[in-house]
Design an enzyme around this catalytic site. Structure first.
Site, PDB file in Angstrom:
ATOM      1  N   GLY A  17      13.909 112.582  81.485  1.00 57.62           N
ATOM      2  CA  GLY A  17      13.481 112.323  80.007  1.00 57.62           C
ATOM      3  C   GLY A  17      12.600 113.142  79.416  1.00 57.62           C
ATOM      4  N   GLY A  19       9.376 113.712  76.169  1.00 55.69           N
ATOM      5  CA  GLY A  19       8.371 112.995  75.315  1.00 55.69           C
ATOM      6  C   GLY A  19       8.349 113.778  73.972  1.00 55.69           C
ATOM      7  N   GLY A  22       6.592 117.160  75.906  1.00 55.17           N
ATOM      8  CA  GLY A  22       6.852 117.553  77.313  1.00 55.17           C
ATOM      9  C   GLY A  22       8.188 116.919  77.817  1.00 55.17           C
ATOM     10  N   VAL A  24       9.969 115.441  81.166  1.00 60.62           N
ATOM     11  CA  VAL A  24       9.972 114.686  82.497  1.00 60.62           C
ATOM     12  C   VAL A  24      10.651 115.109  83.292  1.00 60.62           C
ATOM     13  CG1 VAL A  24       9.205 112.507  83.452  1.00 60.62           C
ATOM     14  CG2 VAL A  24       8.630 112.937  80.815  1.00 60.62           C
ATOM     15  N   LYS A  39       5.312 115.497  83.983  1.00 57.90           N
ATOM     16  CA  LYS A  39       5.488 115.755  82.654  1.00 57.90           C
ATOM     17  C   LYS A  39       5.238 117.423  82.744  1.00 57.90           C
ATOM     18  CE  LYS A  39       5.388 113.308  78.924  1.00 57.90           C
ATOM     19  NZ  LYS A  39       4.874 112.837  77.778  1.00 57.90           N
ATOM     20  N   ASP A 128       3.639 104.555  70.314  1.00 60.43           N
ATOM     21  CA  ASP A 128       5.096 104.510  70.209  1.00 60.43           C
ATOM     22  C   ASP A 128       5.822 103.732  71.294  1.00 60.43           C
ATOM     23  OD1 ASP A 128       7.330 105.960  69.622  1.00 60.43           O
ATOM     24  OD2 ASP A 128       6.975 107.559  71.115  1.00 60.43           O
TER      25      ASP A 128
END
Length: 257
Positions: A17, A19, A22, A24, A39, A128
């Protein structure tokens, strides 16, 4: 970057993933011999570093919140680690199934609201809330267990702002009107986003606040969601009140379909 070892301890295996600032990774902790989510900061800009430091400092203890457990850094970069949640996210669920049964939606929405109540009690606004940031423990056909994750743009009540001008952080479909109009970062914006998400669990990922309001008479969960996406933040329930409203429907105790 796969296979890179950081801080002599974490081996980055595969990306799972990303963000706001960063990436992940699923990482193997060679010291504790466990898998973790790591992260890794991808920018060196001072603002990104400050956001990174803020996120790794948020240690909110709650059964439905995932926050950092530690951090490390070396010449290759900086990272912080979190428990690895391997069941995907609500974004995946909505993409695969479109909608979910009311008892399942009620359980997950209640867990998310309970998590937000704990976050807000700590003076933090997540900012978020969206399907991709609600992770799921792999429980198969058993009781769902959701986690609120990614505090990358979260803000404590008295933290200085790290953005200037008209820049608004967050994801458009889930942003409350006051976040657009005056840049509000108060807890009601999280309730609004969670209301959109609750509506999507019953109406589909394409639903926004207007669709949720239009469908409010169809069932109790949608009525709750409609109250959460009221244009006036003062008219919205608190996250703790949402927990009570969902409990009052009886759905969290109803058999899973």
């Amino acid at each position: 970057m796969s296979g890179v070892r950081m801080s002599g301890r974490y081996v980055l295996v595969d990306q799972i993933g990303q963000g706001a600032y960063g990436v992940v990774w699923r990482a193997w902790d060679q010291r504790d011999h466990v898998w973790r989510a790591a992260k890794v900061l991808r920018e060196s800009d001072a603002t990104f570093v400050l956001r990174f430091l803020r996120e790794q400092a948020m240690r909110i203890r709650h059964p439905h919140v995932v926050t950092p457990t530690g951090w490390a850094g070396d010449d290759d970069g900086v990272l912080f680690t979190m428990p690895l949640v391997a069941g995907g996210s609500l974004s995946t669920v909505l993409g695969d199934f479109g909608t979910v049964p009311a008892p399942w939606a009620a359980r997950v929405a209640r867990q998310l609201a309970d998590a937000l109540a704990a976050v807000h009690a700590e003076g933090v606004t997540h900012r978020d809330v969206k399907p991709g940031n609600v992770l799921l423990r792999p429980t198969g056909a058993g009781e769902p267990h959701a986690y609120l994750s990614d505090f990358g743009i979260a803000r404590r009540e008295h933290d200085p702002r790290l953005t200037e001008g008209s820049l608004v952080l967050g994801t458009r479909r889930y942003l409350a009107p006051e976040a657009w109009s005056d840049g509000s970062t108060a807890p009601p914006i999280d309730v609004y986003a969670a209301g959109v998400l609750l509506g999507q669990l019953r109406l589909g990922i394409a639903a926004g606040a207007e669709e949720v309001r239009a469908a409010h008479g169809r069932e109790p969960l949608l009525a709750i969601a409609a109250s959460m996406v009221a244009d006036d933040p003062a008219a919205r329930p608190t996250a703790a009140q949402v927990v009570g409203a969902i409990d009052a429907t009886g759905l969290p105790a109803a058999p899973l379909d």
